[in-house]
Design an enzyme around this catalytic site. Sequence first.
Site, PDB file in Angstrom:
ATOM      1  N   GLU A 220     -10.746 -32.038-161.034  1.00  0.00           N
ATOM      2  CA  GLU A 220     -11.377 -31.131-160.075  1.00  0.00           C
ATOM      3  C   GLU A 220     -11.951 -31.966-158.948  1.00  0.00           C
ATOM      4  OE1 GLU A 220     -15.371 -28.339-159.911  1.00  0.00           O
ATOM      5  OE2 GLU A 220     -14.134 -28.270-161.709  1.00  0.00           O
ATOM      6  N   GLU A 225     -20.107 -28.252-151.618  1.00  0.00           N
ATOM      7  CA  GLU A 225     -20.889 -27.589-152.661  1.00  0.00           C
ATOM      8  C   GLU A 225     -22.373 -27.916-152.519  1.00  0.00           C
ATOM      9  OE1 GLU A 225     -20.423 -26.554-157.388  1.00  0.00           O
ATOM     10  OE2 GLU A 225     -19.768 -28.525-156.696  1.00  0.00           O
TER      11      GLU A 225
END
Length: 424
Positions: A220, A225
């Site tokens: 990932e 974020e």
Amino acid sequence: MLLTLALTSTLTLTPNPVASRSSFLSHAHKVAIKHSSSLARDLRLAFGGGVLVAQPGSVPTQNVYCVSSGDGAGGVSVSGSSVANGSSSRGAPTTTSGAQPASTSVASSPWKSIATYSGSTFFNGWSFYTAADPTNGNVQYVDQTTAQNDGLLEINGAGNAVMRVETTPTVQTNRMSVRITTDLIFTEGLVIMDAVHMPTGCGTWPAFWTNGPNWPDNGEIDIVEGVSNYTNNQATIHTGTGSPLLTVLGITGTVVGGTDCSAADSNNEGCGMRSSSDTSFGSGFNSVGGGVYAMYWNNTVGIKVWYFQRGSIPADITAGAPQPQNWTTPMAFWANSNACDISAMFKNHSAIFDTTLCGDWAGSAWGTTGVPGQSVSCQQQTGFATCAEFVQASGASFSEASNCGGTDWEVSSVKIYQDTSASS
């Protein structure tokens, strides 16, 4: 390099490394990895009808808890296979143009586009995730038709894709939100995302990332974020096997959390790097009209992430002929090595947007401070003891008319390239 067009698997979002949240993440991923690709379409159908409906009548006055001003206004969307243009856009045209004017002297590039998502067809080629949030957020992800009918999805007057969170004044459980995944699956490449605005404010947890199937075995890459009022972006990688970050090479960011990227060995935290720029996330990002994020993935070299503020976007990106070898120092770089074999740990990725509320990161960080942008805790700022209580009672805080401009993504484009040369 592998390029496949396929139906997306149901992918999972891993919270980024923050010391205070390590124990909160394990359950979320145990749940998330059970969502196999064969179930994805069925889950979308099964959950598509279970959504909240806006309550009719007048909207009560509510307090709004954000940290910067915005001038956005919602457009009008219609149902159907395409998303209609809205009637308005945020700010002047110069803030939604996507980049600086292209230079006529830009050289040709070995990086060739394999997918472009922009304009009226932006949402073509994305699947809408409608299962329960694997990170335990207070959201119900909805299908495209529901999102359009309830004003959560549109192409606005500037031609940008907008994804919102439900703003019904009060809800009993979760708020409707949008999570989309590309049907395109790729290994190695260059992902360039241009956004004008991203969600911000207490309780929010927006992200843009790429993910492989069977998390975490195929890796990932979290490109954008953060949570609540954070102003500095955090990029993170997560791997399935031991992959120590032995050397930090030429970055403008700061390593946060641990240096073992394995989900098992790091308690799902991975290896995070926080940007030094306070305009790279949240209200800071929105205040400058956004900018461009670029993620470079080469199995021989490693994985890099750049952030270019509006007005400082390289001309080659604007021209669609990216030259990453000429760009400035990246904010994050995870180098390929014998100990951290990128080709073995990252493959078959799709790109993903979402906005969740509370959950394992924003919920657990509700009473904390100390991260850039979060000088006062959301608990103190809002007066609510928990994130969930705030989300259920404070719909106005998630609207575009709020002080921070709302919990909406406004994205000009996403472009995915692959290198046609022998090496990059």
